[in-house]
Enzyme design. Sequence first.
Site, PDB file in Angstrom:
ATOM      1  CE  LYS A 191       9.481   7.123   5.391  1.00 14.84           C
ATOM      2  NZ  LYS A 191       9.866   7.547   6.730  1.00 14.84           N
ATOM      3  CE  LYS A 233       5.449   5.764   6.446  1.00 11.62           C
ATOM      4  NZ  LYS A 233       5.341   7.234   6.515  1.00 11.62           N
ATOM      5  CG  ASP A 243       4.065  13.242   4.192  1.00 14.03           C
ATOM      6  OD1 ASP A 243       3.975  13.026   5.408  1.00 14.03           O
ATOM      7  OD2 ASP A 243       4.799  14.120   3.708  1.00 14.03           O
ATOM      8  CB  CYS A 287       6.645  48.890  -1.010  1.00 13.65           C
ATOM      9  SG  CYS A 287       6.199  48.088  -2.566  1.00 13.65           S
ATOM     10  CE1 TYR A 341      -3.377   2.701   7.830  1.00 13.80           C
ATOM     11  CE2 TYR A 341      -3.822   4.235   6.042  1.00 13.80           C
ATOM     12  CZ  TYR A 341      -3.320   3.976   7.300  1.00 13.80           C
ATOM     13  OH  TYR A 341      -2.787   5.003   8.038  1.00 13.80           O
ATOM     14  CB  CYS A 370       5.233  52.131  -4.438  1.00 12.88           C
ATOM     15  SG  CYS A 370       4.564  51.454  -2.899  1.00 12.88           S
ATOM     16  CD  GLU A 423      -2.357  -1.344   2.791  1.00 11.99           C
ATOM     17  OE1 GLU A 423      -2.097  -0.455   3.637  1.00 11.99           O
ATOM     18  OE2 GLU A 423      -3.079  -2.326   3.046  1.00 11.99           O
ATOM     19  CB  CYS A 438       2.882  47.286  -0.394  1.00 14.15           C
ATOM     20  SG  CYS A 438       2.742  48.934  -1.134  1.00 14.15           S
ATOM     21  CB  CYS A 456       2.032  49.552  -5.152  1.00  9.54           C
ATOM     22  SG  CYS A 456       3.434  48.414  -5.115  1.00  9.54           S
TER      23      CYS A 456
END
Length: 672
Positions: free
Chosen positions: A314, A116, A118, A408, A226, A411, A114, A426, A432
């Site tokens: 893994k 695995k 995450d 910023c 499962y 601008c 199956e 900003c 801007c």
Amino acid sequence: MNPADRIAQLCAELQRHNIAYYVHDQPTASDAEYDALMQELLALEATYPELITPESPTQRVGATPADAFGSVTHRRPMLSLGNCFSEEDLREFDARAKRHLGMDEALPLEYVCELKLDGLSISLTYENGTFVRGATRGDGATGEDITQNLKTIRGIPLKLTGENLPERIEIRGEAFLSHSEFKKANMVREEKGEATFANPRNAAAGSLRQLDSKITASRRLRAYFYAIGESLGWEPTSQSDLLEKLQNWGFPTNPHTEKFENIEGVIGHISGWTEKKNALDYDTDGMVVKIDDAVLQRELGQVSRAPRWATAFKYPALQVETVVEDIRVQVGRTGAITPLAVLTPASVAGVMVARATLHNQDEITRKDVRIGDTVTIQRAGEVIPEVVSVVLSKRLPGSVPYFLPETCPSCGSALVRPEGEAVTRCPSSETCPAQLQTRLEHFVSRNALNIDGLGGERLAQLIESGLVTGFADLFTLEKEKLLPLERMGEKLADNLLGELAQKKKTSLARLLFGLGIRHVGERGAAGLAQHFGSLEKLQGATLEQLGQVQDVGGVTAQSVFDWLQSSGPLLEKLLAVGVEAEGDEAAPTSDHFSGKSFVFTGALEKFNRDDAEALVRRLGGRASGSVSKQTSYVVAGPGAGSKREKAESLSIPILTEDEFARMLPEGTLEVK
């Protein structure tokens, strides 16, 4: 039919549709049909609240926010798994199990493999077939009670199907967020000015630990199951038997699960998934290998906190080291400031990565990322590359912590970070240049007005020269003012002006999407266009009317209403320069493709892609830009690449243009 009977009928019908979609991946109703049934059920339950049952599908929408989570003691501990990292490890696992069983090592053991996932381990308890409690894994012995949040996951059955159900049974699985939903969730958070999630697993975990389950419901989590914990009234004979029973009861199980006669078959299977896993729409970091026979499982038992009959292979982490050459900030169309690490280019899972998101100042501070640092980066599936950690042993002398600029970069306005928020922004939304450019880039993008010849550099040039200060200015450009611009000849100017003149006439859905109204994506824009049919009718809509539109929830309705109240002058300017937005994204004219989803990819030779997608929608189907398990067909032209490969990995039918044409009602569309 009396209300009680109709409510029972609706509950049963919606449950059947959920099982067909989430368990068998074979939708039996379109979204519109499903939503109509749900609305009818909601209306009946509002009138007859005494008829609401805990297993009603309406109980998935979210409940009153909780004050805190209670604890749940797992009657059988939720164990961890031992790990394998090589073929030799797997063969030793096989040999060790046989020694413990007293078997000849030359004899085969049957295994189930199956993927695995995450995600976040979850536990569901059912009493006489009814879902009564859900919990996190916690420390394996005690978890948190997240029942209301788990009810919002449509793939989780609130009532088991079938007869002779166990008196009580605990079902175990993994909740996760797909890459596509992860992107949508982060897009919503960006538009709200909130910190984005670092990865799908964090997003799934955070979603399931919301005190307000309505927030969990908005995230569209999925789950695969499962295993079982405590069971009164039934025990499986094998892992294969368990998975089959789970499906019969209405649980989604991973479609990529396979059984093998010996460990060598397992090793070949795992090797085949080394690259194939990257095409999935969710994260997997390995393969779980289980001895199939339940009698052998019980005989093997467990050691410490892990079973002897299962292990997790893994895969090598998709992580590499590289150097942060610089940290730059981007200004989004809502003013959000996003820091990006500029990296020495490195190959991660076959993709060259030259930058990675750092999310916000809190994330930079937490990881202590500095310019010049050697860092570990990762890229999972289609998720944006991220910096995982700093390799402190390689830090250069004299490095200093990094902080976002105070002003910023576009601008010069003083940046602000509202109290309680993670995002710095900003505030100069009207003046801007960077915000204007990102709004314009969205406005001219392929799924908006689709204006060719206006890339980022050209738009920046138009803004810097003062020729464009807003959307409407694009349509007032004149040739004599374009010609003095660098790299702008007569032919280019003529082509650009011709393209702009042609795209003045567009669909209402494209215009609404292009305007960048907060919370309005492509589906929401299409829903608004289909519902109102014209810009004039949309402008006159009340908040209540907006809330009745398919794919437009309460938050989006309020956002659209507020935008319409403040954006009259902007729309008047667009209309004054000749922009016409027709409601041609009309409601489907037939149900020929009802419940079907198409993806078009490659260099189509007989169809115009936009026209083909619009045609699918007119015939009641869906047209998507990405391939997933919900895709019914992929129409592939020459040069089709990753989308075709993903379709093949998911066993989705791949059509030529001629095969697609033969599926159309006669006379529907003339090919080129």
